[in-house]
Write an enzyme that holds these catalytic residues in place. Structure first.
Site, PDB file in Angstrom:
ATOM      1  N   ARG A  60       0.843  -1.211   0.000  1.00 23.72           N
ATOM      2  CA  ARG A  60       0.000   0.000   0.000  1.00 23.72           C
ATOM      3  C   ARG A  60       0.868   1.247   0.000  1.00 23.72           C
ATOM      4  O   ARG A  60       0.545   2.244  -0.634  1.00 23.72           O
ATOM      5  CB  ARG A  60      -0.950   0.003   1.206  1.00 23.72           C
ATOM      6  CG  ARG A  60      -1.990  -1.091   1.079  1.00 23.72           C
ATOM      7  CD  ARG A  60      -3.036  -1.045   2.161  1.00 23.72           C
ATOM      8  NE  ARG A  60      -3.694  -2.354   2.249  1.00 23.72           N
ATOM      9  CZ  ARG A  60      -4.787  -2.613   2.934  1.00 23.72           C
ATOM     10  NH1 ARG A  60      -5.384  -1.659   3.598  1.00 23.72           N
ATOM     11  NH2 ARG A  60      -5.304  -3.823   2.965  1.00 23.72           N
ATOM     12  N   ASP A 117     -12.810 -11.386   8.854  1.00 23.28           N
ATOM     13  CA  ASP A 117     -11.766 -10.634   9.553  1.00 23.28           C
ATOM     14  C   ASP A 117     -12.255  -9.605  10.557  1.00 23.28           C
ATOM     15  O   ASP A 117     -11.512  -8.734  10.952  1.00 23.28           O
ATOM     16  CB  ASP A 117     -10.784 -10.027   8.547  1.00 23.28           C
ATOM     17  CG  ASP A 117     -11.214  -8.682   8.021  1.00 23.28           C
ATOM     18  OD1 ASP A 117     -12.420  -8.466   7.923  1.00 23.28           O
ATOM     19  OD2 ASP A 117     -10.340  -7.865   7.725  1.00 23.28           O
ATOM     20  N   GLU A 118     -13.520  -9.753  10.987  1.00 23.22           N
ATOM     21  CA  GLU A 118     -13.995  -8.851  12.038  1.00 23.22           C
ATOM     22  C   GLU A 118     -14.619  -9.646  13.173  1.00 23.22           C
ATOM     23  O   GLU A 118     -15.307 -10.641  12.934  1.00 23.22           O
ATOM     24  CB  GLU A 118     -15.046  -7.890  11.480  1.00 23.22           C
ATOM     25  CG  GLU A 118     -14.488  -6.869  10.525  1.00 23.22           C
ATOM     26  CD  GLU A 118     -15.581  -5.961  10.004  1.00 23.22           C
ATOM     27  OE1 GLU A 118     -16.231  -5.283  10.815  1.00 23.22           O
ATOM     28  OE2 GLU A 118     -15.795  -5.947   8.784  1.00 23.22           O
TER      29      GLU A 118
HETATM   30  P1  TTP Z   1     -11.101  -5.846   4.385  1.00 21.93           P
HETATM   31  O1  TTP Z   1     -11.242  -5.802   5.878  1.00 21.93           O
HETATM   32  O2  TTP Z   1     -11.882  -4.876   3.555  1.00 21.93           O
HETATM   33  O3  TTP Z   1      -9.589  -5.636   3.998  1.00 21.93           O
HETATM   34  P2  TTP Z   1      -8.209  -6.040   4.689  1.00 21.93           P
HETATM   35  O4  TTP Z   1      -8.398  -6.716   5.994  1.00 21.93           O
HETATM   36  O5  TTP Z   1      -7.421  -6.808   3.677  1.00 21.93           O
HETATM   37  O6  TTP Z   1      -7.475  -4.658   4.860  1.00 21.93           O
HETATM   38  P3  TTP Z   1      -7.611  -3.562   6.008  1.00 21.93           P
HETATM   39  O7  TTP Z   1      -6.319  -3.581   6.743  1.00 21.93           O
HETATM   40  O8  TTP Z   1      -7.802  -2.279   5.243  1.00 21.93           O
HETATM   41  O9  TTP Z   1      -8.791  -3.938   6.872  1.00 21.93           O
HETATM   42  O10 TTP Z   1     -11.456  -7.280   3.837  1.00 21.93           O
HETATM   43  C1  TTP Z   1     -11.016  -8.470   4.477  1.00 21.93           C
HETATM   44  C2  TTP Z   1     -10.541  -9.487   3.457  1.00 21.93           C
HETATM   45  O11 TTP Z   1     -11.601  -9.812   2.554  1.00 21.93           O
HETATM   46  C3  TTP Z   1      -9.412  -8.967   2.591  1.00 21.93           C
HETATM   47  O12 TTP Z   1      -8.157  -9.303   3.142  1.00 21.93           O
HETATM   48  C4  TTP Z   1      -9.647  -9.599   1.259  1.00 21.93           C
HETATM   49  C5  TTP Z   1     -11.100  -9.997   1.238  1.00 21.93           C
HETATM   50  N1  TTP Z   1     -11.927  -9.209   0.280  1.00 21.93           N
HETATM   51  C6  TTP Z   1     -12.382  -9.834  -0.874  1.00 21.93           C
HETATM   52  O13 TTP Z   1     -12.067 -10.998  -1.122  1.00 21.93           O
HETATM   53  N2  TTP Z   1     -13.174  -9.127  -1.747  1.00 21.93           N
HETATM   54  C7  TTP Z   1     -13.548  -7.838  -1.508  1.00 21.93           C
HETATM   55  O14 TTP Z   1     -14.286  -7.235  -2.316  1.00 21.93           O
HETATM   56  C8  TTP Z   1     -13.061  -7.190  -0.308  1.00 21.93           C
HETATM   57  C9  TTP Z   1     -13.400  -5.754   0.001  1.00 21.93           C
HETATM   58  C10 TTP Z   1     -12.259  -7.915   0.551  1.00 21.93           C
HETATM   59 MG    MG Z   2      -9.458  -6.006   7.700  1.00 21.42          MG
END
Ligand code: TTP
Ligand code: MG
Length: 611
Positions: A60, A117-118
């Site tokens: 990034r 991831d939450e």
């Molecule tokens: P996010 O939480 O949007 O992204 P992230 O955890 O990678 O980054 P950040 O540090 O900004 O929170 O999404 C979680 C995971 O979901 C991400 O790692 C990849 C996947 N993903 C998809 O497969 N398709 C999508 O359209 C999005 C937004 C995410």
């Molecule tokens: Mg995330």
């Protein structure tokens, strides 16, 4: 219904809870980094189809972003390391392992996952227990008890200072000093120290960094966490206020929420946000035009809605109403714009309510191909069933089973048995004479009872998949598509549903015995430093829900895609719905984003991630 105009009082907000929201940083990329730590220092991107679904912060920093085309990513950063993320198994397993890890710290088992991831944790009980133990005259020398049974399990902490960042920010940049006589202030402070401890434990013991928010509801904890990304934590400080006022003098909740664009509030769906924008602007709100990276030109804020003349639940009912609108939508939105969210953090479910596997296709129009695809989907389905629905006889679920240590699979038993098989397909409409395709795709589904052989643990996955295709999927497939040809499928989904819990003993708490856990892990208690690890300074700040422009492929008109977790459904209260399949190349019906066709299948899979 009482009219609650801009100057009236809201129904009493329940600020009795302390809720922590975790969002793992760059999740998919972090899963690869945890497998191979050498990747951490390199720009790393995860590819699905021809897009980068996520990338690490090194990437990034070098100009890459989520949902970027691979070719653009390579142009921006020629030495980017690209790994394939089509197979979601490793992400699913990592997500479950992290969730299990976190939920072991919970006492009330209120730990809820959203997507991969939450996680929210309602830690009210732990905080309330610890507030009785702190000495209000000597907050600096407190000890945080992680177990009610063993007072030696825990960590020393300074309860006079909030851990991590706070909103509103302290003027001098120093840590916020707690008012020992303000109960909410002290409770949030205790919550912030638990959050810090858990965040560090996740990093030290599991290898994952996370971004964390601490407040009194799911809504506020999720939004406040976004303020310091990555590797940060933020607490929303009191006063939380009850009076709806214009100047926010005494209300940090509305002061924090007010500048947010209305579409960025979780649980305000895309269509609802459009209707609210239109209402405030007094004209149709443009959406496709005028979007630039990081902000929308058509900005209607929470404040614009909240303080609009005559604003009240009844007015919102009128603005948002229509066929199919859930009852009480006006009140719900009115509460959200005022920062009120009383939805519960759900207790952890031991087994998913269904397991569903699918793939999408550009062309799938022969019976032979369909049979082959059904076999592949069955293999994945069987693997998922074994992972999610089996546990060792000794009680360890399959995600934590130490198979490698013994080289043998220990005896296993089913936690739950699904009773129904469901096959769904989505036929592609034939092109119209002008070669445009109708976007009105619908899924067709047929169900049947689950055949008993599927629970046989002595057969190989391959043999089970073979039987399943011939005995179950093909008969269902023929019911949906009696003709041998003449159809073209854009999607096939296989699922097992209708779970019956088979657990005889009460093991709902998925390993909540924290004393046992500490013994097992040889945990050394240590005093965590309370300063936050500094965030990468040259990373552009990420606001909660960025909207980004990406170049469409092959000169296709630019469309907008969302840059952050869009995993919230309109009117569904944080729930995920595996069946709400968006139409390719259009608005995602799950989160309302307009996703270009090249990114839609990756985006759809993202919504399918939850249980
Ligand atoms: P996010 O939480 O949007 O992204 P992230 O955890 O990678 O980054 P950040 O540090 O900004 O929170 O999404 C979680 C995971 O979901 C991400 O790692 C990849 C996947 N993903 C998809 O497969 N398709 C999508 O359209 C999005 C937004 C995410
Ligand atoms: Mg995330």
């Amino acid at each position: 219904m009482p009219q609650a105009g801009p100057t009236s009082r809201l129904p009493a907000r329940k600020d009795g809870r302390i809720i922590i929201h975790f969002d793992y940083d760059c999740f998919y990329a972090s899963v690869f980094e945890a497998e191979n730590p050498a990747l951490k220092s390199l720009p790393l991107a995860v590819q699905q189809k021809q897009i980068i679904v996520t990338c690490n912060y090194e990437a990034r920093r070098r100009g890459l972003y989520k949902l970027q085309l691979v070719k653009d990513a390579k142009l921006a950063c020629p030495d980017v390391v690209i790994v394939l993320g089509e197979d979601l198994t490793r992400f699913r397993n990592a997500s479950k392992a992290l969730y299990t890890f976190l939920s072991r710290f919970s006492w009330n088992n209120k730990a809820e996952r959203l997507g991969f991831d939450e996680v929210w944790m309602d830690v009210t009980d732990i905080v309330d227990y610890n507030i009785q133990l702190v000495n209000k005259n000597d907050l600096s020398h407190s000890f945080f008890n992680l177990s009610k049974d063993d007072p030696t399990i825990g960590f020393p902490f300074d309860a006079s200072l909030v851990a991590g960042h706070v909103i509103p920010d302290t003027d001098d940049g120093l840590r916020h000093t707690v008012n020992a006589h303000d109960n909410l202030s002290l409770r949030l402070c205790i919550g912030s120290h638990l959050a810090l401890y858990l965040r560090h434990a996740l990093e030290e013991e599991q290898g994952y960094t996370s971004t964390v928010g601490i407040s009194t509801s799911k809504l506020l904890s999720k939004l406040i966490g976004n303020v310091n990304k990555p590797k940060g934590q933020t607490t929303l400080l009191p006063p939380y206020g009850l009076k709806v006022d214009h100047d926010n003098n005494n209300n940090n909740v509305t002061a924090f929420l007010d500048p947010h664009e209305i579409g960025k509030i979780p649980n305000i769906g895309f269509k609802q946000a459009q209707k609210l924008r239109e209402f405030v602007l007094g004209r149709p709100a443009k959406f496709h035009a005028g979007l630039i990276y990081g902000k929308t030109q058509e900005s209607v804020t929470v404040r614009d809605v909240r303080l609009h003349p005559d604003m009240a639940p009844a007015l919102l009912d009128k603005v948002l109403g229509g066929p199919g609108t859930p009852h009480g939508v006006g009140t719900r939105i009115w509460e959200l714009v005022n920062g009120v969210d009383d939805t519960e953090v759900h207790q952890a479910k031991r087994v998913p309510s269904q397991i569903s596997i699918e793939d999408s296709y550009i062309r799938l129009d022969t019976f032979e191909e369909a049979t082959k695809e059904l076999h592949m989907l069955s293999m994945s389905l069987i693997k998922r069933m074994h992972l999610d629905l089996l546990e060792d006889e000794d009680g360890a679920d399959q995600h934590n089973a130490p198979v490698e240590q013994t080289g043998q699979t220990p005896p296993r038993r089913w936690l739950a048995l699904p009773r129904t098989l469901r096959l769904s397909t989505r036929p592609r409409a034939a092109p119209a004479p002008d070669w445009t395709r109708s976007r009105a795709f619908n899924r067709i589904s047929r169900s049947a009872p689950v055949p008993g052989f599927l629970f046989n643990l002595d057969e190989s996955d391959e043999a089970l998949a073979d039987k399943l295709v011939h005995d179950a999927w093909l008969p269902l497939f023929r019911k949906i598509h009696p003709e041998k040809s003449g159809w073209n499928l854009s999607l096939v989904n296989v699922a097992v549903t209708n779970m019956t819990d088979t657990a005889s003993d009460d093991k709902n708490a998925s390993g909540r015995d924290i004393g046992k856990m500490f013994k097992m892990q040889d945990q050394i208690l240590r005093e965590w430093r309370v300063e936050d690890v500094s965030t990468t300074s040259n990373v552009a700040p990420t606001s909660p829900n960025h909207l980004a422009f990406v170049d469409g492929p092959h000169g296709v008109e630019n469309e907008c895609v969302h840059e952050s977790s869009p995993n919230v459904l309109e009117g569904h209260n944080w729930e995920e719905d595996e069946d709400s399949a968006p139409v390719p190349g259009s608005t995602c019906e799950t989160c309302g984003l307009t996703v270009p066709s090249f990114a839609m299948s990756a985006h759809r899979r993202y919504h399918l991630m939850g249980d």
